[in-house]
Design an enzyme around this catalytic site. Structure first.
Site, mmCIF file in Angstrom:
data_model
loop_
_atom_site.group_PDB
_atom_site.id
_atom_site.type_symbol
_atom_site.label_atom_id
_atom_site.label_comp_id
_atom_site.label_asym_id
_atom_site.label_seq_id
_atom_site.Cartn_x
_atom_site.Cartn_y
_atom_site.Cartn_z
ATOM 1 N N CYS A 35 0.818 -1.218 0.000
ATOM 2 C CA CYS A 35 0.000 0.000 0.000
ATOM 3 C C CYS A 35 0.851 1.266 0.000
ATOM 4 O O CYS A 35 0.366 2.347 -0.267
ATOM 5 C CB CYS A 35 -0.903 0.049 1.223
ATOM 6 S SG CYS A 35 -2.129 -1.242 1.244
ATOM 7 N N ASP A 37 2.239 2.519 2.710
ATOM 8 C CA ASP A 37 2.472 2.973 4.080
ATOM 9 C C ASP A 37 2.029 1.942 5.109
ATOM 10 O O ASP A 37 1.076 1.201 4.898
ATOM 11 C CB ASP A 37 1.884 4.362 4.391
ATOM 12 C CG ASP A 37 0.536 4.595 3.768
ATOM 13 O OD1 ASP A 37 -0.181 3.621 3.543
ATOM 14 O OD2 ASP A 37 0.210 5.768 3.511
ATOM 15 N N CYS A 60 5.391 8.060 3.612
ATOM 16 C CA CYS A 60 5.854 9.366 3.187
ATOM 17 C C CYS A 60 5.955 10.310 4.389
ATOM 18 O O CYS A 60 5.703 9.927 5.525
ATOM 19 C CB CYS A 60 4.906 9.935 2.147
ATOM 20 S SG CYS A 60 3.218 10.013 2.717
ATOM 21 N N CYS A 104 -3.177 9.264 5.726
ATOM 22 C CA CYS A 104 -2.079 9.026 6.663
ATOM 23 C C CYS A 104 -2.565 9.203 8.107
ATOM 24 O O CYS A 104 -2.177 8.457 8.999
ATOM 25 C CB CYS A 104 -0.927 9.993 6.407
ATOM 26 S SG CYS A 104 -0.155 9.778 4.808
#
Lengths: 272, 386
Positions: A35, A37, A60, A104
């Protein structure tokens, strides 16, 4: 890539609580390498309180920053307080995230939810429930997860869903299915009558999140004065007040927005 | 080090001072319209012709009649494909590859929505197409085949002369996007069967906003921009005189430096590659190492994410690119690395370094010193090990 706030950069370059925690009694992992992350959260929980926390994140800048502020948010807190933490708290602590990076912060919230389930030995919900099907095969996101995200965060568009859950963000084949879920949810919600209190909350949030930014861009502003019997009383400020276009602004922009978002019977009245 | 280390020359390049110098008089001094009857404009037209000679020389074209100036590489690519389908309206098939630049890829995807059948050729793990697959895909229905000369992300160089021969033998028009190849490797169009070729000025040290479509003599052509008679009626619009003159100078300099690109720039790239491989564990070089642009290094660091690496590099003023999902705008890693079946844990951690003749040994040494610290720091933070 460089739309990050200073806060994000600060947490990304000098993350708090990064690394492993050797005496953790709860360790959970969400996300995956495929994915792009993944977050591993190490928690030491004693007497219903998070004594210590560390994280390891693959991802990231905003994924690392989200993990860092998450640990700040939960460290030393009672579990009952931790339960209330949402991805929006993470976003706020970071001074905002670009829309495409909201997922995130969602990953951070998911890690906490999973950790609490592990601690309380609850079902992790990793096996599909009856009626639950995978909608996005690229990121393995189910209809239940998408529905929950839409309801929890008031998501309106497929783009919103992608930003929150990643579903539909890779090949895009499931976008029509996501749209169908969105339409289904708002249809059933529309059938249930909102309470007056719910309506006031909704009016407030639409005015603050959707209407004010538009007006502020043009140097104006708006204030909610009253709400009764579907009549929204507002006061125009800044360059809007006294502007000959003001009436039109109220009618066409504010009223239409509120009508489409909340109730088609809403009327807007300007008070001075 | 206070100044940026710019290792992102496949994205864009510095305009050479010599190029800028050459351009400056054509803004406020000699600003005449090249199409005007007076000699104030005519003088500019003459200077443009000289610039085109230099561009033709860089490409090994027969004459300046074969040089159409455009606004960018994307316009050149779009024009080439558009011209082919307008010239052969009965042919509804296009052949290209999965690893093209978006200027070709997305135009083909757009056309597939309007009734065209597109063959997107697969690539192997080194980014190479299968020439037999190419040959099989070409039919009487094929309007054009478009295969890039060199890939922008990995630097993989395609055997374009062999490819153009195959396409030619099937009687199909052939276009190549040579945006990354021009100025980095030798191009000699006299020897080839290439009908159309695109280049972009800002990839070879001239300004942004200027490109070229080479059109071999006697190739059927339909313009993309219709209007005035500029570019022999092949591309309307008043000439971007200063930039064409700049590109002419840049082409002259590129020709002069091609040997340097393939010796010195290549040596610096190789030094960077060897040092990163030796000093950092779990790395993978992406692309066809033996057939690669001399300036490009695409390297993956396992278990770290590319955007995170770039952010740390940015703090150290090192400029490069990544093919990670976070940087592509979609949530999937680069289409090029995906087409090459690079595993996810490597694809997300890919960094592209692309050098130019303006880079120095000191810069390479600095990057070699800094990169292991960055990767180590991020790996310590990563939940994945080995």
């Amino acid at each position: 890539m460089w739309e990050y706030s200073d806060k994000v950069k600060e947490h990304f370059l000098n993350p708090h609580n990064a690394g492993k925690l050797d005496d953790a009694n709860v360790v959970v992992e969400v996300g995956s390498a495929a994915c792009g992350d993944a977050l591993k959260l190490y928690l030491k929980i004693e007497d219903e309180k998070i004594i210590d926390v560390k994280f390891q994140t693959f991802g990231c800048g905003s994924a690392i920053a989200s993990s860092s502020v998450l640990t700040d948010l939960i460290k030393g807190k009672k579990l009952e307080e931790v339960k209330k933490i949402t991805n929006q708290d993470v976003v706020n602590m970071l001074g905002g995230l670009p829309p495409a990076k909201i997922h995130c912060s969602v990953m951070a919230q998911e890690a906490v939810e999973k950790a609490l389930k592990v601690y309380y030995k609850e079902d992790l919900g990793e096996n599909l429930q009856p009626g639950e099907i995978i909608i996005c095969h690229c990121f393995k996101v189910s209809n239940f997860k998408i529905e929950k995200a839409i309801k929890d965060h008031n998501l309106k568009t497929v783009e919103d869903v992608i930003n929150h859950t990643k579903a539909g963000g890779a090949c895009g084949k499931c976008k029509p299915d996501i749209l169908e879920i969105i339409n289904k949810i708002y249809k059933t919600q529309g059938e249930r009558k909102m309470t007056n209190l719910e309506k006031i909350e909704k009016v407030k949030s639409v005015i603050n999140d959707e209407i004010r930014p538009g007006l502020q861009n043009d140097g104006g502003d708006i204030e909610l004065v009253d709400f009764a019997d579907n009549v929204v009383s507002v006061k125009l400020k800044g360059s809007c007040s006294g502007c000959p276009m003001a009436t039109m602004t109220i009618k066409s922009f504010v009223e239409e927005t509120l009508k489409s978002r909340i109730d088609k019977n809403i009327q807007v009245k300007e008070v001075r | 080090m206070s100044k940026e280390i710019y290792f992102d020359n496949n994205a864009t390049t510095k305009t050479s001072p010599e190029v800028l110098q050459e351009m400056l008089p054509y803004f406020s001094e000699y600003y005449g319209n090249p199409s005007s009857a007076h000699s104030f404009g005519g003088g500019v037209a003459k200077k443009i012709a000289v610039a085109k000679e230099k561009i033709a020389f860089l490409l090994g074209a027969d004459s300046i009649e074969e040089i159409i100036v455009t606004s960018c590489g994307s316009e050149s690519d779009n024009t080439a494909i558009n011209s082919a389908i307008l010239s052969f309206p009965e042919k509804k098939h296009i052949v290209t590859t999965k690893v093209e630049h978006p200027a070709v890829l997305n135009y083909c995807k757009y056309l597939s929505g309007t009734g065209y059948r597109i063959t997107f050729l697969d690539v192997d793990s080194l980014g190479r197409i299968d020439l037999k697959e190419l040959e099989k895909s070409l039919t009487d229905e094929t309007a054009i085949a478009s295969v890039m000369w060199a890939n922008n992300e990995t630097g993989t160089v395609f055997p374009i002369e062999k490819i153009s021969e195959i396409v030619k033998s099937k009687g199909v028009l052939f276009h190549t996007d040579a945006v990354q190849a021009a100025g980095k490797i030798n191009i000699d169009l006299k020897k080839s069967h290439i009908d159309m070729l695109s280049i972009s000025g800002h990839k070879l040290h001239s300004p942004k906003g200027i490109g070229v479509l080479y059109l071999k003599k006697n190739t059927p052509f339909k313009p993309f921009l219709i209007g005035g008679h500029q570019e022999n009626g092949l591309r309307a619009g008043t000439e971007n005189a200063a930039s064409i003159i700049g590109l002419g100078k840049a082409a002259e300099l590129a020709k002069k430096h091609i040997e340097y690109e393939n010796s010195e720039v290549k040596r610096l790239r190789d030094k960077l590659e060897t040092a990163l491989k030796n000093n950092i564990r779990l790395v993978k070089i992406n692309g066809d190492i033996d057939n690669r642009l001399p300036n490009t290094l695409n390297i993956s660091f396992k278990n770290v994410e590319g955007e995170a690496v770039l952010l740390y590099m940015n703090e150290k003023k090192i400029c490069a690119s990544t093919g990670s999902a976070c940087a592509t705008g979609s949530l999937e890693p680069s289409h090029v690395l995906m087409a090459m079946s690079v595993p996810y844990e490597y694809a997300h951690g890919s960094i592209r370094f692309s050098l130019s003749r303006y880079n120095t040994e000191e810069e390479v040494d600095e990057v070699v010193k800094i990169m292991p610290e960055i990767i180590e720091k991020l790996r310590a933070m990563s939940p994945f090990k080995d």
